[in-house]
Design a protein around this motif. Sequence first.
Motif, PDB file in Angstrom:
ATOM      1  N   ASP A  69      42.732  49.830  36.988  1.00  0.00           N
ATOM      2  CA  ASP A  69      43.929  49.074  37.220  1.00  0.00           C
ATOM      3  C   ASP A  69      43.814  47.639  37.436  1.00  0.00           C
ATOM      4  OD1 ASP A  69      46.495  48.147  38.239  1.00  0.00           O
ATOM      5  OD2 ASP A  69      46.838  49.706  40.003  1.00  0.00           O
ATOM      6  N   LEU A  70      44.272  46.880  36.474  1.00  0.00           N
ATOM      7  CA  LEU A  70      44.247  45.290  36.211  1.00  0.00           C
ATOM      8  C   LEU A  70      45.499  44.744  36.914  1.00  0.00           C
ATOM      9  CD1 LEU A  70      41.976  44.965  33.476  1.00  0.00           C
ATOM     10  CD2 LEU A  70      41.275  45.332  35.757  1.00  0.00           C
ATOM     11  N   SER A  71      46.374  45.260  37.632  1.00  0.00           N
ATOM     12  CA  SER A  71      47.550  44.546  37.924  1.00  0.00           C
ATOM     13  C   SER A  71      47.255  43.650  39.236  1.00  0.00           C
ATOM     14  CB  SER A  71      48.465  45.876  38.561  1.00  0.00           C
ATOM     15  OG  SER A  71      47.929  46.164  39.728  1.00  0.00           O
ATOM     16  N   GLU A  72      48.257  42.732  39.230  1.00  0.00           N
ATOM     17  CA  GLU A  72      47.761  41.708  40.356  1.00  0.00           C
ATOM     18  C   GLU A  72      47.654  42.354  41.796  1.00  0.00           C
ATOM     19  OE1 GLU A  72      51.187  38.676  40.953  1.00  0.00           O
ATOM     20  OE2 GLU A  72      50.581  38.653  43.053  1.00  0.00           O
ATOM     21  N   GLU A  73      48.548  43.317  42.182  1.00  0.00           N
ATOM     22  CA  GLU A  73      48.509  44.090  42.952  1.00  0.00           C
ATOM     23  C   GLU A  73      47.072  44.551  43.568  1.00  0.00           C
ATOM     24  OE1 GLU A  73      51.496  47.036  44.334  1.00  0.00           O
ATOM     25  OE2 GLU A  73      50.188  48.126  45.513  1.00  0.00           O
ATOM     26  N   ASN A  74      46.618  45.112  42.473  1.00  0.00           N
ATOM     27  CA  ASN A  74      45.338  45.726  42.412  1.00  0.00           C
ATOM     28  C   ASN A  74      44.067  44.993  42.553  1.00  0.00           C
ATOM     29  OD1 ASN A  74      44.348  48.616  42.637  1.00  0.00           O
ATOM     30  ND2 ASN A  74      43.059  48.210  40.897  1.00  0.00           N
ATOM     31  N   MET A  75      44.221  43.724  41.868  1.00  0.00           N
ATOM     32  CA  MET A  75      43.353  42.591  41.964  1.00  0.00           C
ATOM     33  C   MET A  75      43.155  42.166  43.489  1.00  0.00           C
ATOM     34  SD  MET A  75      42.015  41.088  39.141  1.00  0.00           S
ATOM     35  CE  MET A  75      42.266  41.474  37.071  1.00  0.00           C
ATOM     36  N   ARG A  76      44.197  42.018  44.184  1.00  0.00           N
ATOM     37  CA  ARG A  76      44.285  41.466  45.414  1.00  0.00           C
ATOM     38  C   ARG A  76      43.438  42.711  46.252  1.00  0.00           C
ATOM     39  NH1 ARG A  76      49.163  38.330  47.239  1.00  0.00           N
ATOM     40  NH2 ARG A  76      49.904  37.174  45.406  1.00  0.00           N
ATOM     41  N   LYS A  77      43.512  43.946  46.113  1.00  0.00           N
ATOM     42  CA  LYS A  77      42.769  44.791  46.851  1.00  0.00           C
ATOM     43  C   LYS A  77      41.471  44.881  46.534  1.00  0.00           C
ATOM     44  CE  LYS A  77      46.074  48.762  47.347  1.00  0.00           C
ATOM     45  NZ  LYS A  77      46.612  50.210  47.050  1.00  0.00           N
ATOM     46  N   ALA A  78      41.150  44.487  45.355  1.00  0.00           N
ATOM     47  CA  ALA A  78      39.772  44.656  44.959  1.00  0.00           C
ATOM     48  C   ALA A  78      39.054  43.074  45.656  1.00  0.00           C
ATOM     49  CB  ALA A  78      39.683  44.280  43.442  1.00  0.00           C
TER      50      ALA A  78
END
Lengths: 308, 308
Positions: free
Chosen positions: A249-258
């Motif tokens: 998942d490359l969504s912004e929300e998931n990037m923040r989690k990453a």
Amino acid sequence: MSVLVVGSVALDTVKTPFGEVKEALGGSATYFALSANHYTPVSMVAVVGSDFPKKHLDIFKKKRIDTRGLEIGKGKTFRWKGYYEYDLNQAHTQKTELNVFRAFRPKIPKEYEKIEYIFLANIDPQLQLSVLKQIKRPKLVLCDTMNYWIEKKRRELLLILKEVDILLLNDSEARELTGKHSLFKASRRILRMGPRITIIKKGEHGALMWSENFHFAIPGYPLEDINDPTGAGDSFAGGFLGFLAYTGDLSEENMRKAMVFGSVMASYNVEDFSIKRLERLKDKEIIERYREFKRMTHFEDLNKGAIE
Amino acid sequence: MSVLVVGSVALDTVKTPFGEVKEALGGSATYFALSANHYTPVSMVAVVGSDFPKKHLDIFKKKRIDTRGLEIGKGKTFRWKGYYEYDLNQAHTQKTELNVFRAFRPKIPKEYEKIEYIFLANIDPQLQLSVLKQIKRPKLVLCDTMNYWIEKKRRELLLILKEVDILLLNDSEARELTGKHSLFKASRRILRMGPRITIIKKGEHGALMWSENFHFAIPGYPLEDINDPTGAGDSFAGGFLGFLAYTGDLSEENMRKAMVFGSVMASYNVEDFSIKRLERLKDKEIIERYREFKRMTHFEDLNKGAIE
């Protein structure tokens, strides 16, 4: 989904105010792999010498890291010797012996060609370019670099920047690459060089993620003890990319989690020397620290009308 | 509810890589007052000399800061001359002329005695103690200090620490006060000295708030331009305490918000020299940056079961 790292495997001799290790397992590919493998399968392309201790190979094996791309070269393994003083953001290099790493030409095994998540660890940008030529349609390419390449191979570095999705570098490198002191301006400049996202690592002070559409900042995780900062950046990369590959998942929300998972891995890594902490780290501890990170940074947004 | 600040009003001559000002309005009480008055009425106790420019007094008047406690002493106003290089976290002092500040003995006007929110800005801890003796039952005492007092008046500093609710200091001061390099350990040690909360300012790297029950960390607000870091800490204190006094709410949740308001005020203050940015700052801009801070730092917590 699995991740591929191309980088170094090294024997590190490190001294900090809190202890020292001699010829310990190190290198960018090592730290990345031992971090990312908490999330997803990891394949490694690197080179070691014929003197590389079997006990280290056994660690990779035990952690089920795919080392079919780990070449055993003729000669000695890459060695780094350095120390840190109380400013643990600053490594002081005493000796670098490239050995087999000098002639390293990454060869991507056929079985790795379709891996979609790639970490180009800090190696010569020319070699980074050669890796991308051997890969089929990656979904995400994360690229690290360092001052040496910014100074000595700027042209090649600018070429690879056009090919990668995310550039990962530290604050002084961002300043040197762009000639901008403000990290705000430096990030914006880097986005114009190619990557659609820039991540600036600030060591114990946290990290920034920058794109055209959003900015994200996290503080460093306050640690009771930092024993050895070696490998923090690559552990960060491992948590970041490992989590993205795991979720797909490359969504912004998931990037923040990453970014938070990256910080969690870096914060654990520096608690002990070499890869010791990553080696014994439990998934439960990762989750715990993520949640602690959330509690530690959370604040409420303003209600409509507040103080207005 | 109103806040009281006891500190300095000064004429600052400051040079940074981005410009300079001569004999500009400065001092801890000034920055605090011009920051906190965006939230709540401010009363000031300080001293200036007979040479203090009327135009500066007019600024206090225009901002409706209560200056009944601002003494006009015989002699010249406190002056500070310093510069910053690219590391804007580090002020270099060239000259300090204490002048009337040398004989400063804070006298709390009768009308101020019942003010419940107190900021003891960075002055001699003995004077800070004398202030508390003149105040009736404050609800919250926030105290700043500096390396000079840690070294020269440690005994008096330890006495005042027993009387204050929150100690506000920067990272190097926290390390010097406690002899602990880890800010985690330093914070814990400070809590044992008296305050129930410690706030450690890290300049462009953000701030930490520590109590027995919770830890809170925020990154610095990434700025396009930082022109003059002078007064950042006191602007922070103004936003922090101003918001707490305005809301009258000392819950953990509200303290976290107050930290963000503090950071917002500091981030605006450093955009221009002296108090220029605070002077023209609009409440709408404060709200905007708070919300931007929230967007910039927000990430989702893990759902139950994530990666487990």
